[in-house]
Design a protein around this motif. Structure first.
Motif, PDB file in Angstrom:
ATOM      1  N   GLY A 324       0.830  -1.195   0.000  1.00  0.00           N
ATOM      2  CA  GLY A 324       0.000   0.000   0.000  1.00  0.00           C
ATOM      3  C   GLY A 324       0.863   1.242   0.000  1.00  0.00           C
ATOM      4  O   GLY A 324       1.796   1.368  -0.793  1.00  0.00           O
ATOM      5  N   LYS A 325       0.592   2.186   0.899  1.00  0.00           N
ATOM      6  CA  LYS A 325       1.261   3.488   0.881  1.00  0.00           C
ATOM      7  C   LYS A 325       1.909   3.822   2.221  1.00  0.00           C
ATOM      8  O   LYS A 325       1.449   3.397   3.274  1.00  0.00           O
ATOM      9  CB  LYS A 325       0.239   4.587   0.542  1.00  0.00           C
ATOM     10  N   ILE A 326       2.956   4.620   2.156  1.00  0.00           N
ATOM     11  CA  ILE A 326       3.583   5.244   3.322  1.00  0.00           C
ATOM     12  C   ILE A 326       2.984   6.638   3.469  1.00  0.00           C
ATOM     13  O   ILE A 326       2.856   7.367   2.480  1.00  0.00           O
ATOM     14  CB  ILE A 326       5.112   5.329   3.159  1.00  0.00           C
ATOM     15  N   VAL A 327       2.631   7.019   4.695  1.00  0.00           N
ATOM     16  CA  VAL A 327       1.949   8.281   4.924  1.00  0.00           C
ATOM     17  C   VAL A 327       2.596   9.028   6.088  1.00  0.00           C
ATOM     18  O   VAL A 327       2.960   8.420   7.097  1.00  0.00           O
ATOM     19  CB  VAL A 327       0.446   8.065   5.225  1.00  0.00           C
ATOM     20  N   LEU A 328       2.721  10.353   5.939  1.00  0.00           N
ATOM     21  CA  LEU A 328       3.175  11.239   7.003  1.00  0.00           C
ATOM     22  C   LEU A 328       1.966  11.852   7.690  1.00  0.00           C
ATOM     23  O   LEU A 328       1.044  12.314   7.016  1.00  0.00           O
ATOM     24  CB  LEU A 328       4.054  12.344   6.444  1.00  0.00           C
ATOM     25  N   THR A 329       1.966  11.862   9.014  1.00  0.00           N
ATOM     26  CA  THR A 329       0.883  12.492   9.753  1.00  0.00           C
ATOM     27  C   THR A 329       1.310  13.889  10.194  1.00  0.00           C
ATOM     28  O   THR A 329       2.479  14.127  10.506  1.00  0.00           O
ATOM     29  CB  THR A 329       0.489  11.660  10.981  1.00  0.00           C
ATOM     30  N   VAL A 330       0.357  14.812  10.197  1.00  0.00           N
ATOM     31  CA  VAL A 330       0.645  16.221  10.485  1.00  0.00           C
ATOM     32  C   VAL A 330      -0.295  16.703  11.584  1.00  0.00           C
ATOM     33  O   VAL A 330      -1.529  16.640  11.416  1.00  0.00           O
ATOM     34  CB  VAL A 330       0.477  17.100   9.236  1.00  0.00           C
ATOM     35  N   GLY A 331       0.222  17.178  12.692  1.00  0.00           N
ATOM     36  CA  GLY A 331      -0.613  17.661  13.780  1.00  0.00           C
ATOM     37  C   GLY A 331      -1.280  16.538  14.507  1.00  0.00           C
ATOM     38  O   GLY A 331      -0.980  15.350  14.330  1.00  0.00           O
ATOM     39  N   SER A 332      -2.250  16.911  15.346  1.00  0.00           N
ATOM     40  CA  SER A 332      -2.941  15.912  16.183  1.00  0.00           C
ATOM     41  C   SER A 332      -4.281  15.546  15.563  1.00  0.00           C
ATOM     42  O   SER A 332      -4.780  16.194  14.673  1.00  0.00           O
ATOM     43  CB  SER A 332      -3.146  16.477  17.580  1.00  0.00           C
TER      44      SER A 332
END
Length: 332
Positions: A324-332
């Protein structure tokens, strides 16, 4: 705001988490508070200085650069001429592609409204951010190109092959971003799907609808598969040509990555090779979004990292065998 920038080309270590100004929006644009960012091959191609391209075709890069095209977030403000979006709307999109000015690895991004769609209710921000580039690539290859721009790789306008029950589609690299969407879209159209990937991904791909599975680490797919109507090869490269021999006469080869084919061989085999350059398209994402809400599509997520750890995400990407995909999370 915080963003990921790099001041020189290089490995993942050049990615820096730095303070930058919140972007201003211009005509036709929307300011989005980013909640998640999808990691795609063009992100690391750019970081490496576009070494993947022949030297004479490499664009001139002006540093510092903020990478990223795919994001999901919440609208903060809209330009006076923008309709269809309002503050508070949850949106997703692939920004300014083809091109390298998406600047999505950031807490805020100025996005062309035409590149955005309302986020499907069935998806959280992480999964929505993982969808746009890979999903649009599969959609524009298999379902609807959405424009009449010739491919820069062939000089021709791609025409998707109609898929229906009775059509056989082979997807090489089926567990990755484009691959796992190609499997699902082909099944949505009723096609018989053969997925080629490493054995660790078999359960995942069968859950997405693959009818047959070939573990390339133990079996050469071209030895056990034949009479295929469409091959979508997400791996490409110098070995892509081996899949020509699994196609029936009149079949179509769709290489996602750079690959060269002998015109005499394709003519002799009676097959077509076609390619595209995926292009941003908000209306297509809106159309596809309904498939998520209907349960016809899902987004596989390999792993997530905070935006500040983008270098770790790029290191993971370099290890391959992504599901699938790699994802960056931003904030809460």
């Amino acid at each position: 705001m915080k963003a990921i920038q790099f001041h020189e080309a290089g490995g993942p270590e050049v990615l820096r988490y730095e303070e930058v100004p919140v972007p201003a929006i211009g005509s036709g644009e929307v300011l989005v508070r980013v909640r998640a960012v999808g990691v795609n091959p063009p992100d690391w191609y750019l970081r490496e200085g576009m070494k993947v391209m022949p030297p004479e075709l490499r664009p001139a890069l002006e540093f510092p650069l903020v990478p990223g095209t795919d994001m999901s977030g919440v609208v903060e403000a809209v330009a006076p001429d923008v309709t269809g979006f309002a503050p508070g709307d949850e949106v997703y999109g692939m920004l300014r592609f083809p091109g390298f000015d998406g600047r999505a690895y950031a807490e805020y991004v100025a996005a062309p409204a035409s590149d955005l769609a309302h986020k499907p209710a069935a998806l959280d921000h992480v999964r929505a951010a993982g969808a746009p580039m890979a999903l649009l690539t599969a959609w524009q290859f298999l379902i609807d190109l959405g424009h009449k721009v010739p491919s820069p790789f062939t000089g021709l306008v791609h025409e998707p092959v109609p898929l229906s029950p009775g059509t056989t589609v082979l997807v090489n690299g089926a567990a990755g971003g484009v691959g796992h969407f190609a499997v699902q879209l082909a099944k949505w159209k009723g096609a018989r799907v053969i997925a080629v990937a490493s054995g660790r991904h078999e359960k995942f791909l069968r859950a997405l609808g693959a009818d047959e599975f070939v573990d390339y680490t133990t079996t050469e797919a071209t030895d056990v598969v034949g009479d295929v109507d469409v091959v979508i090869d997400t791996v490409g490269g110098p070995r892509s040509g081996r899949f020509l021999r699994v196609l029936r006469r009149g079949g179509t080869m769709l290489p996602v990555f750079f690959a060269e084919f002998d015109p005499e061989e394709t003519a002799r085999r009676g097959v077509t090779v076609s390619n595209i350059q995926v292009r941003a398209n908000g209306p297509q994402l809106a159309e596809i979004g309904r498939l998520f809400d209907e349960g016809a599509l899902r987004v596989g997520v390999d792993s997530t990292y905070p935006l500040s750890e983008a270098a770790r995400a790029h290191t993971r990407a370099g290890q391959g065998h992504i599901q699938g995909k790699i994802v960056l999370t931003v904030g809460s």
